[in-house]
Motif scaffolding. Sequence first.
Motif, PDB file in Angstrom:
ATOM      1  N   GLU A   1      51.554  86.580 120.101  1.00  0.00           N
ATOM      2  CA  GLU A   1      50.198  86.988 120.496  1.00  0.00           C
ATOM      3  C   GLU A   1      49.218  85.832 120.356  1.00  0.00           C
ATOM      4  N   LYS A   2      49.393  85.016 119.297  1.00  0.00           N
ATOM      5  CA  LYS A   2      48.511  83.846 119.115  1.00  0.00           C
ATOM      6  C   LYS A   2      48.718  82.862 120.262  1.00  0.00           C
ATOM      7  N   GLN A   3      49.988  82.615 120.607  1.00  0.00           N
ATOM      8  CA  GLN A   3      50.309  81.682 121.691  1.00  0.00           C
ATOM      9  C   GLN A   3      49.711  82.161 123.015  1.00  0.00           C
ATOM     10  N   ILE A   4      49.866  83.479 123.255  1.00  0.00           N
ATOM     11  CA  ILE A   4      49.382  84.024 124.525  1.00  0.00           C
ATOM     12  C   ILE A   4      47.857  83.946 124.604  1.00  0.00           C
ATOM     13  N   ALA A   5      47.186  84.267 123.488  1.00  0.00           N
ATOM     14  CA  ALA A   5      45.716  84.184 123.483  1.00  0.00           C
ATOM     15  C   ALA A   5      45.276  82.738 123.749  1.00  0.00           C
ATOM     16  N   ARG A   6      45.975  81.796 123.126  1.00  0.00           N
ATOM     17  CA  ARG A   6      45.639  80.372 123.307  1.00  0.00           C
ATOM     18  C   ARG A   6      45.858  79.946 124.756  1.00  0.00           C
ATOM     19  N   LEU A   7      46.997  80.353 125.309  1.00  0.00           N
ATOM     20  CA  LEU A   7      47.317  80.007 126.701  1.00  0.00           C
ATOM     21  C   LEU A   7      46.324  80.623 127.683  1.00  0.00           C
ATOM     22  N   ARG A   8      45.876  81.834 127.386  1.00  0.00           N
ATOM     23  CA  ARG A   8      44.898  82.490 128.265  1.00  0.00           C
ATOM     24  C   ARG A   8      43.585  81.699 128.270  1.00  0.00           C
ATOM     25  N   ARG A   9      43.176  81.234 127.080  1.00  0.00           N
ATOM     26  CA  ARG A   9      41.938  80.434 127.008  1.00  0.00           C
ATOM     27  C   ARG A   9      42.105  79.129 127.789  1.00  0.00           C
ATOM     28  N   LEU A  10      43.249  78.468 127.593  1.00  0.00           N
ATOM     29  CA  LEU A  10      43.506  77.214 128.321  1.00  0.00           C
ATOM     30  C   LEU A  10      43.505  77.451 129.831  1.00  0.00           C
TER      31      LEU A  10
END
Length: 94
Positions: free
Chosen positions: A52-61
């Motif tokens: 979930e942390k990775q996905i949230a980060r990727l969404r922001r990027l």
Amino acid sequence: MTDETLRGYRESIDNIDAALVLLLAERFKVTQAVGRYKATSGLPPADPDREEKQIARLRRLAEDARLDPDFSEAFLRFIIREVIRHHERVRDGA
Ligand SMILES: C=C(O[C@@H]1C=C(C(=O)O)C=C[C@H]1O)C(=O)O
């Protein structure tokens, strides 16, 4: 657009696709090492908090890069699903 312009675009697409494959190969090399570590340490194949942390980060990027965040999330989830399948196989000694 001329045929020459199209040819130039496709040359770039070819290079980008090659980079994507090499990056994916490198990512799977690392995740396979993680899978072996998890199997010998008794850790579960999936780590939903990390995902979930990775996905949230990727969404922001993705948003910053003007790429569809839903597409980015779906793409990452597809890759993660395959990684977890590998980890399960290593854990099960298959
Ligand atoms: C690679 C790992 O294993 C799994 C795969 C992940 C990924 O491909 O990004 C993230 C979390 C885990 O569900 C890990 O735990 O770091």
